[in-house]
Design an enzyme around this catalytic site. Sequence first.
Site, PDB file in Angstrom:
ATOM      1  N   VAL A   8      44.120  -1.083  49.583  1.00 22.23           N
ATOM      2  CA  VAL A   8      42.963  -0.200  49.662  1.00 22.23           C
ATOM      3  C   VAL A   8      43.014   0.743  48.476  1.00 22.23           C
ATOM      4  O   VAL A   8      44.059   0.922  47.847  1.00 22.23           O
ATOM      5  CB  VAL A   8      42.916   0.606  50.981  1.00 22.23           C
ATOM      6  CG1 VAL A   8      42.622  -0.310  52.166  1.00 22.23           C
ATOM      7  CG2 VAL A   8      44.210   1.364  51.206  1.00 22.23           C
ATOM      8  N   SER A   9      41.865   1.378  48.168  1.00 20.40           N
ATOM      9  CA  SER A   9      41.780   2.189  46.962  1.00 20.40           C
ATOM     10  C   SER A   9      42.498   3.520  47.078  1.00 20.40           C
ATOM     11  O   SER A   9      43.062   4.029  46.127  1.00 20.40           O
ATOM     12  CB  SER A   9      40.307   2.427  46.591  1.00 20.40           C
ATOM     13  OG  SER A   9      39.676   1.204  46.295  1.00 20.40           O
ATOM     14  N   THR A  10      42.472   4.147  48.259  1.00 20.80           N
ATOM     15  CA  THR A  10      43.133   5.436  48.458  1.00 20.80           C
ATOM     16  C   THR A  10      43.745   5.464  49.846  1.00 20.80           C
ATOM     17  O   THR A  10      43.415   4.649  50.709  1.00 20.80           O
ATOM     18  CB  THR A  10      42.140   6.614  48.337  1.00 20.80           C
ATOM     19  OG1 THR A  10      41.255   6.585  49.471  1.00 20.80           O
ATOM     20  CG2 THR A  10      41.330   6.524  47.057  1.00 20.80           C
TER      21      THR A  10
END
Length: 203
Positions: A8-10
Amino acid sequence: MHYGYARVSTRDQNVDRQLDALRAFPVEDQRIYVDYYTGATFERPRYRRLVRRLREGDLVVVTSIDRLGRNYEEIIDQWRRLTRERLVDIVVLDMPLLDTRTCMGGEGDADVTRAFISDLVLQLLSYVAQVERENIRRRQAEGIAAARARGARFGRPRKERPVGAEEVLRAVAAGELSKSEAARRLDVCRMTLNRWLDEAGCA
């Protein structure tokens, strides 16, 4: 050996859906690797650790092809690195055609054909994913430009001038007060002070 990879990105994004799908495959929790990255750095220490651990004949499971990379070129590169260099299989859960177990293990024409179809589908889907990301960025930019044209402002709101600011600005323009002292009195940074001076024609 079965391994799972999720990304996931963050850390604010929820990885549970990916984890649930990997566990249901099934992949054991201790063999699931998860990366979180922010911005353009795309640092993936857990992915690198996973690749180092892989042995010929192992299986890597991901929920979608965009878990393998940021863009079309990187997805293709990682796919080929895993299947051709590390000699492992890949299963993409949301696209059953992308399952190298059914197309990399034989020597007959049918296996060659399946390998070709798998690579072709991968390249097509990677391209579509890349185009969609670019379209999203373009639509966002167009939306921001349209909002600005309507007078919308983005970022922090401008600080309002306090009572008596004009007098202080005139004193700076006349050389009676330094900018540092003026900024201190008005409780603003030098950048804001310079903008106020420019707007007032005192710069």
